[in-house]
Enzyme design. Structure first.
Site, PDB file in Angstrom:
ATOM      1  N   LYS A 129       0.861  -1.089   0.026  1.00  0.00           N
ATOM      2  CA  LYS A 129      -0.031  -0.212  -0.008  1.00  0.00           C
ATOM      3  C   LYS A 129       0.832   1.260  -0.016  1.00  0.00           C
ATOM      4  O   LYS A 129       1.800   1.210   0.746  1.00  0.00           O
ATOM      5  CB  LYS A 129      -0.757  -0.125   1.308  1.00  0.00           C
ATOM      6  CG  LYS A 129      -2.065   1.176   1.268  1.00  0.00           C
ATOM      7  CD  LYS A 129      -2.733   0.970   2.698  1.00  0.00           C
ATOM      8  CE  LYS A 129      -4.117   1.943   2.738  1.00  0.00           C
ATOM      9  NZ  LYS A 129      -4.771   1.713   3.951  1.00  0.00           N
ATOM     10  N   SER A 159      -9.823   1.666   2.904  1.00  0.00           N
ATOM     11  CA  SER A 159      -9.040   2.369   2.184  1.00  0.00           C
ATOM     12  C   SER A 159      -7.731   1.541   1.261  1.00  0.00           C
ATOM     13  O   SER A 159      -7.310   2.097   0.524  1.00  0.00           O
ATOM     14  CB  SER A 159      -8.071   3.260   2.961  1.00  0.00           C
ATOM     15  OG  SER A 159      -7.309   2.841   3.796  1.00  0.00           O
ATOM     16  N   SER A 186      -9.985  -0.761   7.064  1.00  0.00           N
ATOM     17  CA  SER A 186      -9.264  -0.500   5.712  1.00  0.00           C
ATOM     18  C   SER A 186      -8.554  -1.678   5.277  1.00  0.00           C
ATOM     19  O   SER A 186      -8.034  -1.658   4.131  1.00  0.00           O
ATOM     20  CB  SER A 186      -8.568   0.679   5.823  1.00  0.00           C
ATOM     21  OG  SER A 186      -9.230   1.793   5.913  1.00  0.00           O
TER      22      SER A 186
END
Lengths: 97, 511
Positions: B79, B154, B178
C-alpha cells in the site's frame, strides 16, 4: 444546526486550509450532518468512566540513548521544495510592517 | 504453469524446490499487471526494475545455498502508505505527489529481509481516509469482480491487486476497517493484527492510536505467512508490543474449531444489512457449529456508539497528524512567489494538496478538539472507547472469538456514495469496534450475496495478542466452504473477463 458556515470557515483558517467559497458551501452542510450524527456519543452515560487514548496501556516507552546513523544533509534536503546554503528555504515568517 | 494463479504457499514450495526461479515468478506477475491494470488501476507505481533486481538476488542467494525464508521470491504489493527507498510514496495525495522517501518503513524493511519481491505501490483513499479508494487523488481502483463497483478502501488497491491475480500477497493498513472491508468486498482474506503487533514506523500517520498494518491474501494460510513475516516487536515504534508474534501459521494449518466457543455479536446485524450478506453470514456460523464449535449469542451494547466515537477520535488524531504537511521541508509547495508569507503558502498548499475527505476530517477534528467542545466530543468519545473495550472483555469471557459480517453490504457502485460521507462511513460499522479496542480481527470470504452475485465476508474477532485464534477459525471456515463450493470463491470473479487461458476448466458449480 450543529455548525455554521462561519464556524467552518474559522476552523479552516485555524487548520491552514484556504477553502474557496464554493467549497465552504459544499462542506459546511456535510460537516453539519456529520457532527449531528457523531453527537450521539453524548447520549452515553459515562459518569466516572475513564477515557482511553490508546488501547495498549503502554506508558513512557524509552530506548537507550545511543548514537546511531541518521540521514545525511543531502538525503534530508533531497525532497525539499526549496533549498539554500544546505538549508530548507522557507517563505518569510514575519508579517511586513 | 500459470504462476499468477498460485498461492504464496505454493509459490514458496516451487521456489524452494527449484522448479521455478524468483525471476520467472516476478516476470509473470509484472506481465499480469501490465495486462490488466489499465482496467483495475490497483497500482500507483509499478517497481518493475527493483522487483526484477530483488528477484535475481534471491535466485543468486538460493543458488549459493543460503538459508531463505518462506517468502523469499514471493511477490507482494505494498500500500502506498509505507515509505520505500527507491519508489515514490504518495499516500494517494497530491500533497505527496512524487515524494521519494529517504528511508524504508519497518514493514518494507522486513519484507526485503524476508526476500519478498515488492512489485509496487498500491492505490488507496487519500491518507487512508475512505472505504472505496475513490478518495485517491490519482483516480479510483475498480473491483475485479465487477469493474463498475468499488474495491473497498482504504486499502482498495491492495485488495484489488490480490483479487486480480496481480500479486498473491499485499500489505494494507486498518484504521477503521481499511484491510477487512476491502478484503470482504473483493472476496479475499485480510487481517487487522492486534494494535501494536505490527509496526507503524515509516507508515504515513492518519490516526496513530488506531493505524495497524496487516496482510491481504487469497487464502488464510497465505495471510498467516505474510502476517508472521511483517509482524513483531519494533523498538522504532513506541506503541509496539514487546512479545512474540502469536503462532498464526501453525493455527492456519491446524484449521480446527472443535470445542471453540464462538460468540455472534447481536448488535452487528439488523437494519441496513443486506439480506444476502446476512444469509451467507448465517450459513457460515452454522457451518462452524457443524465443525464442532459452540455458538452462542453475545451482546455488546456500546458497539452502537463505536461509529460516532470513531468519527470523533480518528479525525481528531488526523487533524493533528496532518499538520506536518506544511509545505516547508518536503511535498507540494504552492504560492511561494517571494512576497507571500509562510502561513499563506501553507494555507494555499493545503488547499491545493488535500482532497475533500481529508479537508472534512481535518476540520471535524479541529472542531472536536476545540476548547468548549472538547469534553462533549473528543472526551466523550474516549470514554465510549473504554466502554467498548469493556464490552469486548465481557464478551471474551463468554466466547473465545466473536463473529459478525465484515461490512453491511457487498461492493457498492463507483460514485454511489462518493459525495455522501455518512453513507460511506457506514461501510465500517462492523470493523470499527476492534480498531477502537485494539484487538485482532480477520475477514474471510463466506460466499456470494444472491442479490448481486458479489462476495460477502465473515469477520472473526479475537482478544489482544490472540491473533492465532483468527486463523484457526478462518482456515476451518475456508476449508469447509471451499469443499462445499468445489473451488475457492475467488475463482468466481469474472470482472476481468473469462478469456484468460487458465480460467476455463477450474470453475464447476456455483457459490
Amino acid at each position: 444546526m450543529a455548525i455554521t458556515r462561519d464556524e467552518v470557515a474559522h476552523l479552516a483558517r485555524l487548520s491552514r486550509i484556504a477553502l474557496t467559497d464554493a467549497e465552504l458551501d459544499h462542506l459546511a452542510p456535510q460537516l453539519d450532518q456529520i457532527i449531528t450524527a457523531v453527537a450521539q456519543v453524548q447520549e452515553v452515560a459515562a459518569e466516572g468512566i475513564p477515557p482511553t487514548s490508546h488501547a495498549t496501556g503502554l506508558v513512557n516507552v524509552y530506548r537507550d540513548d545511543e548514537p546511531r546513523p541518521c540521514l545525511t544533509p543531502a538525503d534530508a534536503l533531497s525532497q525539499a521544495p526549496a533549498v539554500e546554503q544546505q538549508r530548507f528555504r522557507v517563505p518569510r515568517i514575519l508579517a511586513e510592517e | 504453469m500459470e504462476l499468477t494463479r498460485k498461492t504464496a504457499a505454493e509459490l514458496s514450495a516451487l521456489l524452494a524446490g527449484g522448479e521455478v526461479s524468483a525471476e520467472e515468478v516476478t516476470a509473470a506477475h509484472l506481465d499480469r499487471i501490465a495486462g490488466c491494470d489499465d482496467r483495475v488501476h490497483a497500482f500507483l507505481h509499478v517497481a518493475a526494475d527493483g522487483a526484477v533486481a530483488a528477484a535475481r538476488e534471491v535466485d543468486r542467494r538460493r543458488a549459493a545455498g543460503d538459508e531463505l525464508g518462506p517468502l523469499a521470491g514471493v511477490p507482494v504489493a505494498l500500500k502506498d502508505v509505507f515509505t520505500t527507498i527507491g519508489a515514490p510514496t504518495t499516500c494517494g495525495s497530491r500533497i505527496l505527489d512524487g515524494w521519494q522517501p529517504p528511508y524504508d518503513a519497518t514493514i518494507t524493511r522486513r519484507l526485503r529481509q524476508a526476500g519478498a519481491i515488492i512489485l509496487g505501490k498500491t492505490n488507496m483513499d487519500e491518507f487512508a481516509m475512505g472505504s472505496s479508494t475513490e478518495n485517491s487523488a490519482f483516480g479510483p481502483t475498480r473491483n475485479p469482480w465487477n469493474l463498475s463497483r468499488v474495491p473497498g478502501g482504504s486499502s482498495g488497491g491492495s485488495s484489488a491487486a490480490v483479487a486480480a491475480y496481480q500479486a498473491p500477497l499485499a500489505v494494507g493498513t486498518d484504521t477503521g476497517g481499511s484491510i477487512r472491508q476491502p478484503a470482504s468486498v473483493c472476496g479475499i482474506v485480510g487481517t487487522k493484527p492486534t494494535y501494536g503487533g505490527s509496526s507503524r514506523y515509516g507508515l504515513v500517520a492518519f490516526a496513530s492510536s488506531l493505524d495497524t498494518p496487516g496482510p491481504l491474501a487469497r487464502t488464510v494460510l497465505d495471510a498467516a505467512l505474510l502476517h508472521e513475516a511483517i509482524c513483531g516487536y519494533d523498538p522504532m515504534d513506541s506503541t509496539s508490543i514487546d512479545a512474540p508474534v502469536p503462532p498464526v501459521v501453525a493455527a492456519a494449518r491446524q484449521a480446527d474449531v472443535s470445542g471453540m466457543r464462538i460468540g455472534v455479536v447481536t448488535e452487528l446485524s439488523g437494519e441496513g444489512y443486506q439480506p444476502g450478506v446476512m444469509a451467507r453470514f448465517a450459513e457460515a456460523v452454522e457451518l462452524l457449529e457443524s465443525l464442532g464449535a459452540k455458538v452462542t449469542e453475545v451482546s455488546c451494547p456500546n458497539f452502537r456508539y463505536a461509529l460516532p466515537a470513531y468519527y470523533l477520535i480518528a479525525p481528531s488524531e488526523c487533524s493533528s497528524n496532518l499538520a506536518r504537511f506544511d509545505a516547508m521541508r518536503y511535498g507540494l509547495r504552492v504560492g511561494d512567489d517571494g512576497s507571500a508569507g509562510a502561513e499563506e503558502v501553507m494555507s494555499l498548499t493545503r488547499e491545493a494538496g488535500f482532497g475533500d475527505e481529508v479537508k472534512r476530517r481535518i476540520i471535524l477534528g479541529a472542531y472536536a478538539l476545540s476548547s468548549g467542545y472538547y469534553d462533549a466530543y473528543y472526551g466523550k468519545a474516549q470514554q465510549v472507547r473504554t466502554l467498548i473495550i469493556r464490552d469486548f472483555e465481557a464478551a471474551f469471557g463468554q466466547a473465545d472469538v466473536l463473529v459478525s459480517p465484515v461490512t453491511p453490504t457487498t461492493a457498492f457502485g463507483i460514485g454511489e456514495r462518493a459525495d455522501d460521507p455518512m453513507a460511506m462511513y457506514l461501510a465500517d460499522l462492523c470493523t470499527i469496534p476492534s480498531d477502537l479496542a485494539g484487538n485482532a480481527a480477520i475477514s474471510v470470504p463466506c460466499g456470494l450475496a444472491s442479490e448481486d452475485g458479489l462476495p460477502a465476508g465473515l469477520q472473526v474477532m479475537a482478544p489482544v495478542m490472540a491473533d492465532d485464534r483468527l486463523y484457526r477459525v478462518a482456515a476451518a471456515a475456508e476449508a469447509a466452504l471451499t469443499e462445499r463450493w468445489g473451488h475457492p470463491l475467488i475463482a468466481e470473479a469474472k470482472g476481468l473477463g473469462t478469456s484468460e487461458p487458465w480460467f476455463s476448466g477450474e470453475r464447476g458449480g456455483s457459490a
